[in-house]
Scaffold this motif. Structure first.
Motif, PDB file in Angstrom:
ATOM      1  N   ARG A  39       0.838  -1.207   0.000  1.00  9.55           N
ATOM      2  CA  ARG A  39       0.000   0.000   0.000  1.00  9.55           C
ATOM      3  C   ARG A  39       0.866   1.247   0.000  1.00  9.55           C
ATOM      4  NH1 ARG A  39      -2.225   1.397   5.596  1.00  9.55           N
ATOM      5  NH2 ARG A  39      -0.059   2.090   5.696  1.00  9.55           N
ATOM      6  N   ILE A  43       1.060   4.113  -2.891  1.00  8.34           N
ATOM      7  CA  ILE A  43       0.765   5.532  -2.636  1.00  8.34           C
ATOM      8  C   ILE A  43       1.968   6.383  -3.005  1.00  8.34           C
ATOM      9  CG2 ILE A  43       0.338   7.259  -0.821  1.00  8.34           C
ATOM     10  CD1 ILE A  43      -1.334   5.045   0.605  1.00  8.34           C
ATOM     11  N   ILE A  57      -6.745   7.162   5.735  1.00  8.85           N
ATOM     12  CA  ILE A  57      -7.017   5.835   5.174  1.00  8.85           C
ATOM     13  C   ILE A  57      -7.905   5.083   6.157  1.00  8.85           C
ATOM     14  CG2 ILE A  57      -6.053   3.635   4.420  1.00  8.85           C
ATOM     15  CD1 ILE A  57      -3.493   5.100   3.694  1.00  8.85           C
ATOM     16  N   LEU A 100      -8.856   7.293   1.152  1.00  9.70           N
ATOM     17  CA  LEU A 100      -8.587   5.967   0.591  1.00  9.70           C
ATOM     18  C   LEU A 100      -9.136   4.892   1.519  1.00  9.70           C
ATOM     19  CD1 LEU A 100      -6.753   4.680  -1.765  1.00  9.70           C
ATOM     20  CD2 LEU A 100      -5.035   4.411   0.023  1.00  9.70           C
ATOM     21  N   GLU A 102      -8.758   0.694   2.391  1.00 10.83           N
ATOM     22  CA  GLU A 102      -7.878  -0.461   2.232  1.00 10.83           C
ATOM     23  C   GLU A 102      -8.597  -1.676   2.790  1.00 10.83           C
ATOM     24  OE1 GLU A 102      -4.380   0.184   4.654  1.00 10.83           O
ATOM     25  OE2 GLU A 102      -5.490  -0.232   6.494  1.00 10.83           O
ATOM     26  N   TRP A 120     -11.938  -2.015  -6.841  1.00 14.95           N
ATOM     27  CA  TRP A 120     -10.823  -1.835  -5.940  1.00 14.95           C
ATOM     28  C   TRP A 120      -9.564  -2.279  -6.691  1.00 14.95           C
ATOM     29  CZ3 TRP A 120     -11.034  -1.664  -0.146  1.00 14.95           C
ATOM     30  CH2 TRP A 120     -12.288  -1.255   0.321  1.00 14.95           C
ATOM     31  N   VAL A 147      -7.030  -1.578  -2.448  1.00 17.91           N
ATOM     32  CA  VAL A 147      -7.309  -0.187  -2.068  1.00 17.91           C
ATOM     33  C   VAL A 147      -8.379   0.385  -2.994  1.00 17.91           C
ATOM     34  CG1 VAL A 147      -5.012   0.233  -1.082  1.00 17.91           C
ATOM     35  CG2 VAL A 147      -5.433   0.690  -3.501  1.00 17.91           C
ATOM     36  N   PRO A 149      -9.556   4.399  -3.897  1.00 15.84           N
ATOM     37  CA  PRO A 149      -9.560   5.848  -3.682  1.00 15.84           C
ATOM     38  C   PRO A 149     -10.986   6.363  -3.515  1.00 15.84           C
ATOM     39  CG  PRO A 149      -8.108   5.281  -5.496  1.00 15.84           C
ATOM     40  CD  PRO A 149      -8.892   4.039  -5.155  1.00 15.84           C
ATOM     41  N   TRP A 154      -6.897  12.011  -4.155  1.00 13.91           N
ATOM     42  CA  TRP A 154      -6.506  11.210  -3.006  1.00 13.91           C
ATOM     43  C   TRP A 154      -4.993  11.211  -2.758  1.00 13.91           C
ATOM     44  CZ3 TRP A 154      -3.211   7.183  -3.637  1.00 13.91           C
ATOM     45  CH2 TRP A 154      -3.047   6.705  -4.935  1.00 13.91           C
ATOM     46  N   ARG A 155      -4.183  11.095  -3.823  1.00 14.47           N
ATOM     47  CA  ARG A 155      -2.741  11.023  -3.625  1.00 14.47           C
ATOM     48  C   ARG A 155      -2.207  12.361  -3.092  1.00 14.47           C
ATOM     49  NH1 ARG A 155       0.591   7.096  -5.813  1.00 14.47           N
ATOM     50  NH2 ARG A 155      -0.903   6.732  -7.465  1.00 14.47           N
TER      51      ARG A 155
END
Length: 160
Positions: A39, A43, A57, A100, A102, A120, A147, A149, A154-155
């Motif tokens: 993960r 990212i 997250i 995000l 997970e 996902w 994951v 988003p 998101w990033r």
């Protein structure tokens, strides 16, 4: 659920999955895992960025459809509905929206097909150590990491 009922750590949100015919299942979301190599690599954040953004997250810690419920595509539909509302519900409860989702899928038990069908992204596998393995005992099952988003940025939100 095969993991049983245990209180989730940290912040959490739970849902019952219902229809006009009754209860279909349940979902539980909680605080994210501290460090998950696939993960974190996906990212692309630094250790400092992870420390600052980890609360954004949310972990889908439990997902159960009752075994006698047989509805085609129900699992992926429920996952999509949960992803569309968890941000608002989390913000109402905790004052901020997650960026995000997970989840971890035990590879010897499940394929993760419902997560793939709900769009996902598979990002890799855990090492089978778990958060309490300080002595590299590798005592837990390896899990697939997926994951999802929740925002378009998101990033940027996680790595800011």
């Amino acid at each position: 659920h095969y993991l049983g009922y245990k209180p989730l750590a940290g912040a959490q949100q739970r849902y019952l999955v219902q229809s006009d015919r009754g209860l279909l299942g349940a979902m539980g979301f909680g605080a994210s895992a501290w460090s998950v190599e696939p993960r974190d690599r996906w990212i692309g954040w630094s250790r400092e960025q992870r420390r600052a953004g980890l609360h954004r997250i949310v972990n889908n810690a439990r997902f159960l459809l009752l075994p006698w419920v047989r509805v085609r595509n129900l699992a992926s539909r429920v996952l999509a509905l949960a992803a569309s509302r968890i941000g608002r519900d989390w913000a109402q409860r905790y004052g901020f929206e997650p960026a995000l989702l997970e989840t971890f899928v035990e590879r010897t038990r499940f394929t993760g097909a419902c997560y793939r069908a709900a769009n996902w992204t598979y990002v890799g596998e855990t090492k089978g150590r778990g958060k309490m393995d300080r002595y590299n005992e590798w005592a837990l099952p390896v899990k697939r990491v997926f994951v999802q988003p929740l925002t378009k940025r998101w990033r940027k939100e996680l790595c800011a």
